[in-house]
Design an enzyme around this catalytic site. Structure first.
Site, short mmCIF file in Angstrom:
data_model
loop_
_atom_site.label_atom_id
_atom_site.label_comp_id
_atom_site.label_asym_id
_atom_site.label_seq_id
_atom_site.Cartn_x
_atom_site.Cartn_y
_atom_site.Cartn_z
NE ARG A 99 51.67 26.36 0.65
CZ ARG A 99 51.77 26.88 0.85
NH1 ARG A 99 50.75 27.75 1.23
NH2 ARG A 99 52.30 27.50 -0.68
CB SER B 205 44.89 29.86 7.26
OG SER B 205 46.18 29.62 7.12
CE LYS C 154 46.58 27.61 1.01
NZ LYS C 154 45.32 27.79 0.66
#
Length: 218
Positions: free
Chosen positions: A44, A113, A142
């Site tokens: 990511r 998600s 995040k």
């Protein structure tokens, strides 16, 4: 190759970028983590130039091949295609799972998600191979993760579907057991491994906790 057996790769799911830590490069951290028992790795990276993502991503992919664990790319289906990754993980506002499947092919993993039952229902309709449920606990890793939701949704999903789930958000060795006991097949972590002085030991400890909580082995 991995899609059919994705539930076996849930226990310790490492999410990482290309930034090093503590004198280690991202590749060095990844190798230590895989040696310690990480069972799936997701790249990511939101900030690095595409050229760097492709160059370093290829090295991470090859490392995952060496350890025989799935290598996934977050959000960027184009990057996943270029790297011949084993799949992608997408959020609710990213490319839909069905579209990702069209671009990647039927043998690739598509994780989605979910932060609510409604989002889980949508993800299942999009053909998710697994769900990333969270944020379970508050996290600063995040910034746009949203409010912590606890472990309740994991249990609700487990009672409704047999889809593999991995809890994500603020998880570490101190609370990982509760995530597994709620019904998750594994824990997804970032700083609990990448920011530790000994990534190998951190990964091994998380895996011990997860397997002890499930009574499984891998």
């Amino acid at each position: 190759m991995y899609r059919e057996h994705i539930s076996a790769y849930m226990p310790v799911y490492l999410v990482m970028g290309l930034e090093g830590h503590g004198g280690r490069t991202a590749l060095e951290i990844a190798r230590e983590a895989l040696e310690g028992g990480v069972t799936i790795l997701q790249l990511r990276e939101k900030n690095a130039p595409l050229k760097q993502v492709l160059e370093q991503g290829a090295k991470l992919r090859d490392l995952c091949r060496e350890y025989r664990v799935p290598f996934l790319v977050n959000d960027r289906v184009d990057v996943a295609v270029l790297l011949n990754a084993d799949g992608v993980h997408v959020g609710q506002d990213d490319i839909p799972g069905l579209a990702a499947r069209q671009l990647l092919g039927g043998d690739k993993i598509v994780g989605i998600s979910a932060g609510s039952m409604e989002e889980a229902e949508w993800a299942m309709a999009q053909g998710a191979d697994y769900l990333g449920v969270g944020p379970v606990y508050a996290t600063s890793t995040k910034p746009d993760a949203g409010e912590a939701i606890g472990t309740g949704l994991i249990g609700d999903i487990a009672r409704r579907w047999s889809v593999p789930t991995v809890g994500i958000g603020g998880i570490h060795s101190g609370n990982a057991a509760s995530v597994i006991q709620a019904g998750a097949g594994g824990v997804a972590v970032v700083s609990a491994i990448t920011k530790q002085s000994n990534p190998l030991q951190a990964a091994a400890e998380l895996k011990r906790i997860v397997l002890q909580s499930t009574g499984g082995s891998r």
